[in-house]
Design an enzyme around this catalytic site. Structure first.
Site, PDB file in Angstrom:
ATOM      1  NE  ARG A  54      -2.322  -1.315   3.322  1.00 54.83           N
ATOM      2  CZ  ARG A  54      -2.862  -1.494   4.521  1.00 54.83           C
ATOM      3  NH1 ARG A  54      -4.145  -1.297   4.696  1.00 54.83           N
ATOM      4  NH2 ARG A  54      -2.135  -1.870   5.544  1.00 54.83           N
ATOM      5  CE  LYS A 174       5.441 -21.812   9.787  1.00 52.74           C
ATOM      6  NZ  LYS A 174       6.178 -20.848  10.608  1.00 52.74           N
ATOM      7  CG  HIS A 204      12.274 -21.847   6.129  1.00 55.26           C
ATOM      8  ND1 HIS A 204      11.289 -21.611   7.043  1.00 55.26           N
ATOM      9  CD2 HIS A 204      13.418 -21.956   6.841  1.00 55.26           C
ATOM     10  CE1 HIS A 204      11.811 -21.581   8.259  1.00 55.26           C
ATOM     11  NE2 HIS A 204      13.100 -21.788   8.161  1.00 55.26           N
ATOM     12  CD  GLU A 242      13.392 -20.829  16.635  1.00 55.95           C
ATOM     13  OE1 GLU A 242      13.799 -19.885  15.955  1.00 55.95           O
ATOM     14  OE2 GLU A 242      12.182 -21.050  16.857  1.00 55.95           O
ATOM     15  CG  HIS A 269       9.144 -25.512   9.868  1.00 53.70           C
ATOM     16  ND1 HIS A 269       8.814 -25.112   8.598  1.00 53.70           N
ATOM     17  CD2 HIS A 269       9.217 -24.368  10.602  1.00 53.70           C
ATOM     18  CE1 HIS A 269       8.712 -23.790   8.558  1.00 53.70           C
ATOM     19  NE2 HIS A 269       8.944 -23.321   9.763  1.00 53.70           N
ATOM     20  CE  LYS A 367       9.763 -18.828  18.402  1.00 51.00           C
ATOM     21  NZ  LYS A 367      10.405 -18.776  17.100  1.00 51.00           N
ATOM     22  CE  LYS A 372      18.419 -21.998  14.477  1.00 50.98           C
ATOM     23  NZ  LYS A 372      16.990 -21.877  14.226  1.00 50.98           N
TER      24      LYS A 372
HETATM   25  C1  BG6 Z   1       9.757 -19.982  11.116  1.00 54.02           C
HETATM   26  C2  BG6 Z   1       9.017 -19.716  12.378  1.00 54.02           C
HETATM   27  O1  BG6 Z   1       8.945 -20.652  10.191  1.00 54.02           O
HETATM   28  O2  BG6 Z   1      10.902 -20.770  11.408  1.00 54.02           O
HETATM   29  C3  BG6 Z   1       9.886 -19.020  13.390  1.00 54.02           C
HETATM   30  O3  BG6 Z   1       7.880 -18.912  12.098  1.00 54.02           O
HETATM   31  C4  BG6 Z   1      11.167 -19.797  13.611  1.00 54.02           C
HETATM   32  O4  BG6 Z   1       9.216 -18.847  14.630  1.00 54.02           O
HETATM   33  C5  BG6 Z   1      11.813 -20.136  12.282  1.00 54.02           C
HETATM   34  O5  BG6 Z   1      12.030 -18.977  14.374  1.00 54.02           O
HETATM   35  C6  BG6 Z   1      12.980 -21.081  12.501  1.00 54.02           C
HETATM   36  O6  BG6 Z   1      13.641 -21.290  11.282  1.00 54.02           O
HETATM   37  P1  BG6 Z   1      15.142 -21.768  11.239  1.00 54.02           P
HETATM   38  O7  BG6 Z   1      15.424 -21.960   9.792  1.00 54.02           O
HETATM   39  O8  BG6 Z   1      15.968 -20.706  11.884  1.00 54.02           O
HETATM   40  O9  BG6 Z   1      15.200 -23.040  12.044  1.00 54.02           O
END
Ligand code: BG6
Length: 528
Positions: A54, A174, A204, A242, A269, A367, A372
């Site tokens: 927009r 998503k 992804h 994470e 995922h 989280k 990680k």
């Molecule tokens: C996303 C989620 O699809 O994937 C996020 O919405 C998450 O909350 C992220 O942090 C994690 O992706 P990756 O590739 O860092 O594991």
């Protein structure tokens, strides 16, 4: 993933129309990935990118806004390469929820395609739409694309132009629905405008190297498949941990009806990763083959009954950090604590099929966890008899040796096999057995640069290759597995608090301990 030659898909130029051009995803992922494709010479010549949102802006203003993101988020920023790519990027202001924005949009797409010389013989260009907007705009935008007559492929019977050979495809981000009913509704809306083959539901995680490698590891080698079943596998774990919290996304996404760890990570995922671990070998390794095996797998999932839920799922949310510097999830900006949104979810799933009946699959994501990490752990049954224990030699693991294959997806990419071996040494100290690792580090073994998952996925959509995308039945199958956990009021009411930096709430450990198992929680020094 498959080459055009292998799939018969050609790589033709198109106009990529990104709805949500001023959003975070466009800046952090889409444009930097497209730039990377262009820098590597992979974007078909003549392809144009048209951002739509927009905010009133000119092409040049849009390019200026994008430049810092490309500098920050692309793998390699080169001024010359950016300048070349920027000339392919354009901008169209408009409210895409309003049908009357689509007349000017259609004209702009046509003009850009004409200027680039990529109109197809029938006079239309190929178009790849990208929905990078809030989910409540998905259905209105899809409806507007249809009403504006932009989609002619698959609708030739009503086309007035028999020479039109252009294609139109759509990538949908998503969250794909917030539950089974809303996902099914979105699928129906898409199906009214696009053929299923033109719909690219993106995940992804499917673009990650090691996720793709799961299938290669299983189906290109002969040593794993004979063991890959209920006779030899004790259990499977999929973890996506994470260290970050929800950041600034609570109000806009995470603490809304579409958010929370189960929807955000597990439904999407983690179940996809699990599917690649558990599917039968497809007859042909192409989109149709892979998708149909995933659908078949999800159809055999044992859907938890209300009574099963307490032993098959745990929700948690993080508390404040010990030093008191960072708030608990309930105190984060934009969070409504009474919603009891989970920042951690662990579930247990079984599949009632010949290969997997009785084998538990444990999935967890959270989280602010210890590290990680994204990994799959396949634990094999212990040896039928332990002759060394009879000699008084303890094995490394308490309940007998547990051979484990660990597939590291992130932060590093590798596969390791945990096995017992004899500790070298003379007879004086007696026979000693310890657990050790056979390790394959993909970057060391094969080299190559790490590529952001989005670029190759978008390129696959341009080629028309859906092998790394999701079919409507897969998405609905994954929601069906998650529904009982979303609907169970007690699970949310009983949400546990966990300490930041831990591996989640105590209930998650208990879920496995009840079945004589434990999570694989690698120490920092065990990570590559
Ligand atoms: C996303 C989620 O699809 O994937 C996020 O919405 C998450 O909350 C992220 O942090 C994690 O992706 P990756 O590739 O860092 O594991």
């Amino acid at each position: 993933m498959a080459t055009p030659a292998a799939t018969g898909n050609s790589v033709e130029p198109c106009v990529i129309v990104i709805f949500g051009a001023s959003g975070d995803l466009t800046h952090r992922k889409l444009i930097p990935s497209l730039y990377e494709l262009d820098r590597q010479g992979l974007l078909p010549a003549g392809t144009r990118v048209l951002g739509v949102s927009r905010t009133p802006m000119t092409d040049d203003q849009f390019r200026e806004k994008l430049a810092p993101s490309v500098r920050q988020f692309s793998a390699r920023y080169e001024t010359g390469a950016w300048r070349t790519f920027a000339q392919r990027v354009h901008y169209q202001p408009g409210d895409s929820a309003q049908g009357d924005s689509f007349g000017p949009l259609a004209r702009r797409v046509h003009d850009l395609a004409q200027g680039a010389g990529i109109l197809k013989p029938g006079g239309s260009p190929n178009m790849l739409f990208y929905l990078s907007v809030s989910p409540e705009l998905y259905e209105p935008i899809i409806g507007n694309i249809g009403a504006a007559g932009l989609v002619t492929e698959g609708r030739r019977w009503c086309s007035i132009n028999p020479h039109d050979s252009s294609w139109q495809r759509i990538i949908v981000e998503k969250p794909f629905g917030a539950d089974l009913a809303s996902a099914a509704s979105l699928n129906r809306a898409l199906g009214r405008v696009f053929e299923e083959e033109a719909i690219f539901r993106i995940d992804h995680y499917l673009g990650k190297e090691l996720v793709q490698n799961i299938a290669v590891m299983r189906f290109a080698n002969s040593i794993f498949e004979p063991l890959w079943n209920r006779n030899h596998v004790d259990s499977v774990q999929v973890t996506a941990a994470e260290t970050v919290g929800v950041g600034t996304r609570a109000a806009t996404y995470y603490d809304t009806p579409a958010g929370g760890a189960l929807r955000d990570m597990v439904q999407s995922h983690l179940l996809q990763v699990l599917a690649l671990v558990a599917i039968e070998p497809p007859g042909v390794f192409d989109a149709a083959g892979i998708m149909s095996e995933k659908i078949k797998l999800f159809n055999t999932a044992v859907i938890a009954s209300e009574g099963d839920v307490p032993r098959c799922a745990v929700f948690g949310r993080y508390g404040p950090d010990a030093a008191g510097g960072e708030p608990a999830y309930a105190g984060e900006k934009g969070v409504d604590p009474s919603r009891r949104t989970e920042t951690f979810a662990a579930i247990r799933v079984e599949f009632d099929n010949w290969r997997w009946a009785g084998v538990p699959f444990y999935l967890r994501s959270g989280k602010k966890l210890a590290t990680k990490l994204t990994e799959v752990v396949v634990t094999f049954r212990p040896a039928p008899t332990n002759m060394f224990r009879k000699l008084g030699v303890p094995s490394a693991a308490g309940r007998g040796s547990l051979n484990r294959i660990v597939i590291n997806i992130a932060p590093s990419e590798g596969i390791s096999l945990r096995m017992d071996g004899k500790v070298p040494g003379g007879a004086a100290g007696g026979l000693k057995i310890a657990s050790a690792k056979l390790d394959l580090d993909f970057s060391k073994a094969f080299g190559g640069e790490q590529i952001e998952a989005y670029g190759p996925l978008i390129l696959d959509a341009i080629k028309g290759d859906r092998s790394l995308y999701k079919h409507r039945d897969e998405v609905e199958g994954a929601w069906r597995i998650c529904e009982p956990f979303l609907r169970h009021a007690g699970l949310r009411e009983g949400i546990e608090t966990y300490s930041p930096g831990s591996w989640g709430p105590p209930g998650s450990d208990l879920m496995l301990a009840r079945e004589g198992r434990e999570w694989h929680n690698p120490r920092a020094d065990e990570l590559r």
